[in-house]
Motif scaffolding. Sequence first.
Motif, PDB file in Angstrom:
ATOM      1  N   LYS A   3       0.846  -1.192   0.000  1.00  0.00           N
ATOM      2  CA  LYS A   3       0.000   0.000   0.000  1.00  0.00           C
ATOM      3  C   LYS A   3       0.880   1.240   0.000  1.00  0.00           C
ATOM      4  CE  LYS A   3      -4.121   1.967   2.199  1.00  0.00           C
ATOM      5  NZ  LYS A   3      -5.051   1.887   3.342  1.00  0.00           N
ATOM      6  N   ILE A   4       0.610   2.148  -0.933  1.00  0.00           N
ATOM      7  CA  ILE A   4       1.439   3.361  -1.057  1.00  0.00           C
ATOM      8  C   ILE A   4       0.561   4.602  -1.226  1.00  0.00           C
ATOM      9  CG2 ILE A   4       3.337   2.101  -2.126  1.00  0.00           C
ATOM     10  CD1 ILE A   4       1.319   4.389  -4.340  1.00  0.00           C
ATOM     11  N   VAL A   5       1.232   5.739  -1.095  1.00  0.00           N
ATOM     12  CA  VAL A   5       0.644   7.021  -1.466  1.00  0.00           C
ATOM     13  C   VAL A   5       1.742   7.779  -2.203  1.00  0.00           C
ATOM     14  CG1 VAL A   5       1.274   8.152   0.714  1.00  0.00           C
ATOM     15  CG2 VAL A   5      -0.604   9.058  -0.634  1.00  0.00           C
ATOM     16  N   GLY A   6       1.412   8.441  -3.325  1.00  0.00           N
ATOM     17  CA  GLY A   6       2.411   9.156  -4.123  1.00  0.00           C
ATOM     18  C   GLY A   6       2.445  10.628  -3.762  1.00  0.00           C
ATOM     19  N   VAL A   7       3.647  11.137  -3.434  1.00  0.00           N
ATOM     20  CA  VAL A   7       3.787  12.522  -2.962  1.00  0.00           C
ATOM     21  C   VAL A   7       4.760  13.287  -3.857  1.00  0.00           C
ATOM     22  CG1 VAL A   7       4.470  13.997  -1.017  1.00  0.00           C
ATOM     23  CG2 VAL A   7       3.313  11.813  -0.586  1.00  0.00           C
ATOM     24  N   ARG A   8       4.403  14.520  -4.144  1.00  0.00           N
ATOM     25  CA  ARG A   8       5.242  15.406  -4.961  1.00  0.00           C
ATOM     26  C   ARG A   8       5.620  16.624  -4.122  1.00  0.00           C
ATOM     27  NH1 ARG A   8       2.712  16.734 -10.610  1.00  0.00           N
ATOM     28  NH2 ARG A   8       3.925  14.930 -11.293  1.00  0.00           N
ATOM     29  N   LYS A  14       9.082  15.044  -9.508  1.00  0.00           N
ATOM     30  CA  LYS A  14       8.996  13.587  -9.458  1.00  0.00           C
ATOM     31  C   LYS A  14       8.091  13.168  -8.304  1.00  0.00           C
ATOM     32  CE  LYS A  14      12.019   9.512  -9.337  1.00  0.00           C
ATOM     33  NZ  LYS A  14      13.424   9.043  -9.212  1.00  0.00           N
ATOM     34  N   ILE A  15       7.372  12.056  -8.486  1.00  0.00           N
ATOM     35  CA  ILE A  15       6.471  11.544  -7.450  1.00  0.00           C
ATOM     36  C   ILE A  15       7.180  10.415  -6.695  1.00  0.00           C
ATOM     37  CG2 ILE A  15       4.290  10.343  -7.017  1.00  0.00           C
ATOM     38  CD1 ILE A  15       3.131  11.823  -9.421  1.00  0.00           C
ATOM     39  N   TYR A  16       7.140  10.502  -5.367  1.00  0.00           N
ATOM     40  CA  TYR A  16       7.782   9.509  -4.515  1.00  0.00           C
ATOM     41  C   TYR A  16       6.726   8.750  -3.718  1.00  0.00           C
ATOM     42  CZ  TYR A  16      12.090  12.017  -5.572  1.00  0.00           C
ATOM     43  OH  TYR A  16      13.147  12.607  -6.230  1.00  0.00           O
ATOM     44  N   CYS A 166       6.031  22.766 -20.990  1.00  0.00           N
ATOM     45  CA  CYS A 166       5.725  21.381 -20.598  1.00  0.00           C
ATOM     46  C   CYS A 166       6.463  21.007 -19.311  1.00  0.00           C
ATOM     47  CB  CYS A 166       6.121  20.405 -21.703  1.00  0.00           C
ATOM     48  SG  CYS A 166       5.325  20.700 -23.290  1.00  0.00           S
ATOM     49  N   CYS A 167       7.739  21.389 -19.230  1.00  0.00           N
ATOM     50  CA  CYS A 167       8.576  20.964 -18.105  1.00  0.00           C
ATOM     51  C   CYS A 167       8.110  21.540 -16.773  1.00  0.00           C
ATOM     52  CB  CYS A 167      10.040  21.331 -18.350  1.00  0.00           C
ATOM     53  SG  CYS A 167      10.330  23.107 -18.529  1.00  0.00           S
ATOM     54  N   SER A 168       7.458  22.711 -16.799  1.00  0.00           N
ATOM     55  CA  SER A 168       7.028  23.332 -15.552  1.00  0.00           C
ATOM     56  C   SER A 168       5.561  23.073 -15.238  1.00  0.00           C
ATOM     57  CB  SER A 168       7.280  24.847 -15.602  1.00  0.00           C
ATOM     58  OG  SER A 168       6.517  25.443 -16.630  1.00  0.00           O
ATOM     59  N   THR A 169       4.863  22.344 -16.127  1.00  0.00           N
ATOM     60  CA  THR A 169       3.442  22.077 -15.884  1.00  0.00           C
ATOM     61  C   THR A 169       3.122  20.598 -15.678  1.00  0.00           C
ATOM     62  OG1 THR A 169       3.090  22.125 -18.292  1.00  0.00           O
ATOM     63  CG2 THR A 169       2.563  24.131 -17.056  1.00  0.00           C
ATOM     64  N   TYR A 170       3.718  19.706 -16.488  1.00  0.00           N
ATOM     65  CA  TYR A 170       3.343  18.300 -16.311  1.00  0.00           C
ATOM     66  C   TYR A 170       4.488  17.297 -16.464  1.00  0.00           C
ATOM     67  CZ  TYR A 170       3.443  17.492 -21.383  1.00  0.00           C
ATOM     68  OH  TYR A 170       3.837  17.371 -22.689  1.00  0.00           O
ATOM     69  N   LEU A 171       5.618  17.687 -17.050  1.00  0.00           N
ATOM     70  CA  LEU A 171       6.717  16.724 -17.235  1.00  0.00           C
ATOM     71  C   LEU A 171       7.470  16.538 -15.919  1.00  0.00           C
ATOM     72  CD1 LEU A 171       8.494  17.406 -20.648  1.00  0.00           C
ATOM     73  CD2 LEU A 171       7.119  15.445 -20.004  1.00  0.00           C
ATOM     74  N   SER A 172       7.303  15.375 -15.290  1.00  0.00           N
ATOM     75  CA  SER A 172       7.986  15.143 -14.011  1.00  0.00           C
ATOM     76  C   SER A 172       9.448  14.774 -14.214  1.00  0.00           C
ATOM     77  CB  SER A 172       7.274  14.044 -13.222  1.00  0.00           C
ATOM     78  OG  SER A 172       7.226  12.848 -13.962  1.00  0.00           O
ATOM     79  N   LEU A 297      17.110  18.396  -9.571  1.00  0.00           N
ATOM     80  CA  LEU A 297      16.280  19.088  -8.581  1.00  0.00           C
ATOM     81  C   LEU A 297      15.870  18.178  -7.440  1.00  0.00           C
ATOM     82  CD1 LEU A 297      13.921  21.248 -10.820  1.00  0.00           C
ATOM     83  CD2 LEU A 297      15.988  21.948  -9.623  1.00  0.00           C
ATOM     84  N   ASP A 298      15.665  16.897  -7.738  1.00  0.00           N
ATOM     85  CA  ASP A 298      15.161  15.983  -6.718  1.00  0.00           C
ATOM     86  C   ASP A 298      16.236  15.085  -6.129  1.00  0.00           C
ATOM     87  OD1 ASP A 298      12.394  16.752  -6.860  1.00  0.00           O
ATOM     88  OD2 ASP A 298      12.335  15.821  -8.821  1.00  0.00           O
ATOM     89  N   ASP A 299      17.512  15.370  -6.422  1.00  0.00           N
ATOM     90  CA  ASP A 299      18.591  14.579  -5.829  1.00  0.00           C
ATOM     91  C   ASP A 299      18.503  14.645  -4.306  1.00  0.00           C
ATOM     92  OD1 ASP A 299      19.448  14.050  -8.315  1.00  0.00           O
ATOM     93  OD2 ASP A 299      21.327  15.173  -8.208  1.00  0.00           O
ATOM     94  N   GLY A 300      18.674  13.506  -3.679  1.00  0.00           N
ATOM     95  CA  GLY A 300      18.704  13.499  -2.221  1.00  0.00           C
ATOM     96  C   GLY A 300      17.353  13.307  -1.583  1.00  0.00           C
TER      97      GLY A 300
END
Length: 301
Positions: A3-8, A14-16, A166-172, A297-300
């Motif tokens: 069971k998961i939940v996706g968080v941005r 990116k969704i984790y 695209c990169c700032s609206t929907y491209l993760s 941007l999402d490193d770490g």
Amino acid sequence: MTKIVGVRFRNAGKIYYFDPEEMEMETGTHVIVETARGVEFGTVMIPSKEVEDDKVTQPLKPVIRIATEEDERQQQRNKEKQEGAYKICQEKIAKHGLEMKLVQAEYTFDNNKLLFYFTADGRIDFRELVKDLASVFRTRIELRQIGVRDETKILGGIGICGRQLCCSTYLSEFVPVSIKMAKEQNLSLNPTKISGVCGRLMCCLKNEQETYEYLNSTLPEINEHVTTRDGLRGEVQSVSVLRQLVKVKVDVNGEKELREYKVNELRFKQKKHKVKVSAEEIKKLSVLEDRERKSKLDDGK
């Protein structure tokens, strides 16, 4: 099943996956979670559901809590503090004479770390700058060098199509794009026509690539000899990929004529379509191809 939940954590980021435990969360719910960077404030993009075990990196960290009103106020205070931190860092960069462009300042939710994102042409020795900033903010300082695509993702803007980027609206995540794609789609290889705000090849080239590959595979090559529906032999002069039309030069009673046919009205030997990019074109346009590919941007997280 897990069971998961996706968080941005940022727009189009990116969704984790996190463990929701017994909490029920809907899309848009703000939550507090712990990442490798520290305690973070995020937004649920994928509500609680079960996924295959092999799609989850274990151990899965739990959601600490659903954000309270006080958490919301703390996040707003952090955003206000980031504006001040950005200005101070700019002053310090000028003071140390460093050739770097500051893009964004970002606090972790618990204020245990302050990150500064910047761009630069080469490597920057910012050790003295970090010491200076640490003495001002009294917290852990991290300076992270990012690429021009990441910079554009943060700042946003309007593309040549008139829509938000695209990169700032929907491209993760950034998709790999190449000069070959532009040529496959019969686009002008003029850098100003095929590059985005970031100065790299437009991400949207990827959107229609599969369609163009299929349509091109159904067409004959230029200068290829074909047989028309009326039994004439001719040489292909040009093709319209989207309309699936072919202009053929045929010999009619000793006269050369240019006639247009639908591709299904022609007989020719099907070949695997290959797009060739010359060495000159590669040399001219190689600067447009992004060699970093992966966002920093999402490193770490």
